[in-house]
Design a protein around this motif. Sequence first.
Motif, PDB file in Angstrom:
ATOM      1  N   GLY A 159     -19.541 -10.669  21.752  1.00  0.00           N
ATOM      2  CA  GLY A 159     -18.600  -9.767  22.415  1.00  0.00           C
ATOM      3  C   GLY A 159     -17.222  -9.816  21.781  1.00  0.00           C
ATOM      4  O   GLY A 159     -16.996 -10.513  20.785  1.00  0.00           O
ATOM      5  N   ASP A 160     -16.297  -9.087  22.386  1.00  0.00           N
ATOM      6  CA  ASP A 160     -14.925  -8.987  21.899  1.00  0.00           C
ATOM      7  C   ASP A 160     -14.113 -10.172  22.423  1.00  0.00           C
ATOM      8  O   ASP A 160     -13.896 -10.311  23.626  1.00  0.00           O
ATOM      9  N   VAL A 161     -13.664 -11.009  21.520  1.00  0.00           N
ATOM     10  CA  VAL A 161     -12.950 -12.233  21.909  1.00  0.00           C
ATOM     11  C   VAL A 161     -11.648 -11.918  22.662  1.00  0.00           C
ATOM     12  O   VAL A 161     -11.190 -12.715  23.491  1.00  0.00           O
ATOM     13  N   LEU A 162     -11.061 -10.751  22.403  1.00  0.00           N
ATOM     14  CA  LEU A 162      -9.805 -10.401  23.075  1.00  0.00           C
ATOM     15  C   LEU A 162     -10.023 -10.032  24.536  1.00  0.00           C
ATOM     16  O   LEU A 162      -9.093 -10.057  25.339  1.00  0.00           O
ATOM     17  N   LYS A 163     -11.271  -9.683  24.876  1.00  0.00           N
ATOM     18  CA  LYS A 163     -11.553  -9.240  26.244  1.00  0.00           C
ATOM     19  C   LYS A 163     -12.243 -10.308  27.085  1.00  0.00           C
ATOM     20  O   LYS A 163     -12.651 -10.048  28.208  1.00  0.00           O
ATOM     21  N   THR A 164     -12.404 -11.481  26.516  1.00  0.00           N
ATOM     22  CA  THR A 164     -13.082 -12.535  27.274  1.00  0.00           C
ATOM     23  C   THR A 164     -12.170 -13.769  27.391  1.00  0.00           C
ATOM     24  O   THR A 164     -11.270 -13.971  26.566  1.00  0.00           O
ATOM     25  N   ASP A 165     -12.420 -14.579  28.412  1.00  0.00           N
ATOM     26  CA  ASP A 165     -11.663 -15.820  28.557  1.00  0.00           C
ATOM     27  C   ASP A 165     -12.110 -16.812  27.499  1.00  0.00           C
ATOM     28  O   ASP A 165     -13.316 -16.958  27.248  1.00  0.00           O
TER      29      ASP A 165
ATOM     30  N   LEU B 286       6.700 -21.001  20.509  1.00  0.00           N
ATOM     31  CA  LEU B 286       5.574 -21.655  21.189  1.00  0.00           C
ATOM     32  C   LEU B 286       4.813 -22.651  20.320  1.00  0.00           C
ATOM     33  O   LEU B 286       3.997 -23.415  20.823  1.00  0.00           O
ATOM     34  N   ALA B 287       5.047 -22.616  18.995  1.00  0.00           N
ATOM     35  CA  ALA B 287       4.233 -23.451  18.109  1.00  0.00           C
ATOM     36  C   ALA B 287       4.971 -23.841  16.836  1.00  0.00           C
ATOM     37  O   ALA B 287       5.947 -23.187  16.439  1.00  0.00           O
ATOM     38  N   ARG B 288       4.454 -24.882  16.214  1.00  0.00           N
ATOM     39  CA  ARG B 288       4.883 -25.205  14.851  1.00  0.00           C
ATOM     40  C   ARG B 288       3.915 -24.479  13.918  1.00  0.00           C
ATOM     41  O   ARG B 288       2.691 -24.562  14.102  1.00  0.00           O
ATOM     42  N   VAL B 289       4.447 -23.764  12.936  1.00  0.00           N
ATOM     43  CA  VAL B 289       3.604 -22.946  12.059  1.00  0.00           C
ATOM     44  C   VAL B 289       3.842 -23.334  10.603  1.00  0.00           C
ATOM     45  O   VAL B 289       4.988 -23.417  10.160  1.00  0.00           O
ATOM     46  N   ASP B 290       2.756 -23.573   9.851  1.00  0.00           N
ATOM     47  CA  ASP B 290       2.871 -23.931   8.423  1.00  0.00           C
ATOM     48  C   ASP B 290       1.934 -23.088   7.580  1.00  0.00           C
ATOM     49  O   ASP B 290       0.764 -22.897   7.942  1.00  0.00           O
ATOM     50  N   HIS B 291       2.459 -22.598   6.457  1.00  0.00           N
ATOM     51  CA  HIS B 291       1.624 -21.886   5.478  1.00  0.00           C
ATOM     52  C   HIS B 291       0.929 -22.955   4.628  1.00  0.00           C
ATOM     53  O   HIS B 291       1.581 -23.779   3.999  1.00  0.00           O
TER      54      HIS B 291
ATOM     55  N   PHE C 190      -1.430 -14.676  20.113  1.00  0.00           N
ATOM     56  CA  PHE C 190      -0.759 -14.882  21.401  1.00  0.00           C
ATOM     57  C   PHE C 190      -1.739 -15.255  22.507  1.00  0.00           C
ATOM     58  O   PHE C 190      -1.391 -15.999  23.417  1.00  0.00           O
ATOM     59  N   LYS C 191      -2.967 -14.789  22.392  1.00  0.00           N
ATOM     60  CA  LYS C 191      -4.005 -15.243  23.343  1.00  0.00           C
ATOM     61  C   LYS C 191      -4.188 -16.757  23.176  1.00  0.00           C
ATOM     62  O   LYS C 191      -4.294 -17.497  24.153  1.00  0.00           O
ATOM     63  N   LEU C 192      -4.211 -17.207  21.932  1.00  0.00           N
ATOM     64  CA  LEU C 192      -4.345 -18.642  21.640  1.00  0.00           C
ATOM     65  C   LEU C 192      -3.162 -19.434  22.199  1.00  0.00           C
ATOM     66  O   LEU C 192      -3.346 -20.455  22.863  1.00  0.00           O
ATOM     67  N   LEU C 193      -1.950 -18.945  21.911  1.00  0.00           N
ATOM     68  CA  LEU C 193      -0.761 -19.723  22.263  1.00  0.00           C
ATOM     69  C   LEU C 193      -0.500 -19.788  23.760  1.00  0.00           C
ATOM     70  O   LEU C 193       0.160 -20.706  24.240  1.00  0.00           O
ATOM     71  N   LEU C 194      -1.021 -18.820  24.498  1.00  0.00           N
ATOM     72  CA  LEU C 194      -0.837 -18.850  25.953  1.00  0.00           C
ATOM     73  C   LEU C 194      -2.053 -19.463  26.657  1.00  0.00           C
ATOM     74  O   LEU C 194      -2.107 -19.530  27.878  1.00  0.00           O
ATOM     75  N   HIS C 195      -3.036 -19.916  25.859  1.00  0.00           N
ATOM     76  CA  HIS C 195      -4.258 -20.515  26.415  1.00  0.00           C
ATOM     77  C   HIS C 195      -3.990 -21.922  26.955  1.00  0.00           C
ATOM     78  O   HIS C 195      -3.237 -22.683  26.367  1.00  0.00           O
TER      79      HIS C 195
ATOM     80  N   ILE D 137      -1.424 -23.602  12.943  1.00  0.00           N
ATOM     81  CA  ILE D 137      -0.605 -23.380  14.131  1.00  0.00           C
ATOM     82  C   ILE D 137      -0.841 -24.528  15.103  1.00  0.00           C
ATOM     83  O   ILE D 137      -1.980 -24.783  15.491  1.00  0.00           O
ATOM     84  N   GLU D 138       0.234 -25.249  15.443  1.00  0.00           N
ATOM     85  CA  GLU D 138       0.132 -26.358  16.411  1.00  0.00           C
ATOM     86  C   GLU D 138       0.988 -26.019  17.627  1.00  0.00           C
ATOM     87  O   GLU D 138       2.215 -25.960  17.518  1.00  0.00           O
ATOM     88  N   PRO D 139       0.366 -25.774  18.781  1.00  0.00           N
ATOM     89  CA  PRO D 139       1.167 -25.419  19.961  1.00  0.00           C
ATOM     90  C   PRO D 139       2.102 -26.554  20.372  1.00  0.00           C
ATOM     91  O   PRO D 139       1.757 -27.728  20.245  1.00  0.00           O
ATOM     92  N   LYS D 140       3.293 -26.173  20.827  1.00  0.00           N
ATOM     93  CA  LYS D 140       4.238 -27.179  21.313  1.00  0.00           C
ATOM     94  C   LYS D 140       3.782 -27.626  22.701  1.00  0.00           C
ATOM     95  O   LYS D 140       3.627 -26.807  23.597  1.00  0.00           O
ATOM     96  N   ASN D 141       3.553 -28.926  22.836  1.00  0.00           N
ATOM     97  CA  ASN D 141       3.065 -29.475  24.095  1.00  0.00           C
ATOM     98  C   ASN D 141       3.932 -30.686  24.466  1.00  0.00           C
ATOM     99  O   ASN D 141       3.883 -31.689  23.781  1.00  0.00           O
TER     100      ASN D 141
END
Length: 327
Positions: free
Chosen positions: A88-94, A158-163, A115-120, A185-189
């Motif tokens: 299914g569509d990952v954007l439409k599911t929990d 919301l996160a630390r981001v590295d290329h 943003f779905k990831l970072l607010l998870h 991407i490492e979310p700030k926790n």
Amino acid sequence: SPGILFNTGAGQHILKNPLVVNSIIEKAALRRTDVILEVGPGTGNLTVKMLEKVKKVIACEIDPRLVGELQKRVQGTCLANKLEIKVGDVLKTDLPFFDACVANLPYQISSPFVFKLLLHRPFFRCAILMFQREFALRLVAKPGSKLYCRLSINTQLLARVDHLMKVGKNNFKPPPKVESSVVRIEPKNPPPPINFQEWDGLVRIAFVRKNKTLSAAFKSSAVEQLLDHNYRVHCSLHNTVSSLLISSTSVFCGLHTDFYKSKKLTLKSLMYQSFSKREIPENFKIAEKIQTVLKDTGYSEKRARSMDIDDFIRLLHGFNSEGIHFS
């Protein structure tokens, strides 16, 4: 999988170079106990390598043909019971619980998925994701950079981001038209103590024309109408709360109950009196209040392109403390 016609319109570009696959897995620092979320597993080149190293992979795939390929690939092996496929569509599911996310993402879902990831919740450890090069560079862009935008500042809030590395188009089958990059991407926790809807409302206005001064950006009639509406809603709610506090403080902290009895005053009437005195003046103009906040905070002549997270936190506080809200 020579028989499959890949749908490039749906972002189906299979990562075929095993050296790149191994490099991504190495950078993910996977653990034996990990549950990994993978989005867009394709034919499973990355999936199979991860299954050898972790407790479980949850693969989200929208195309039933590729689901079949993935199932065939692990069928009858010891890896089969470590793989869970969600169709299914990952954007439409929990999203399920996971420790890390590793994916060669379909590029057209990059922004909403980030943003779905970072607010998870609950928090995950990190995400190692393949993006279109320009999108990846926007994620890590700093104030003053040409690529710095709302995506940059929201992600970095919301996160630390590295290329991590560049990946050329010839590492995929079929090759995409653009170059790619892998990002961590490492979310700030814990997350910053900021209402994200409020924050994003402010940032959205500022970055519509990021080269304009904020004074000019906030003069749009649509922006003024929105903030005027929010201000009036906030005042009505805030007045109710203030009234309750004023009244209850009066009752319990300095005025005798006998006084209230003699004057036939009730808590309800005190609340009403307090409330009725705090109406918005008829000649109130939100535009003037907005410009006053911008001037007082020192951001009137600043431009979004050169402002960092601390600048926007100060500005948001300046607006909020004057009752101006963005959500």
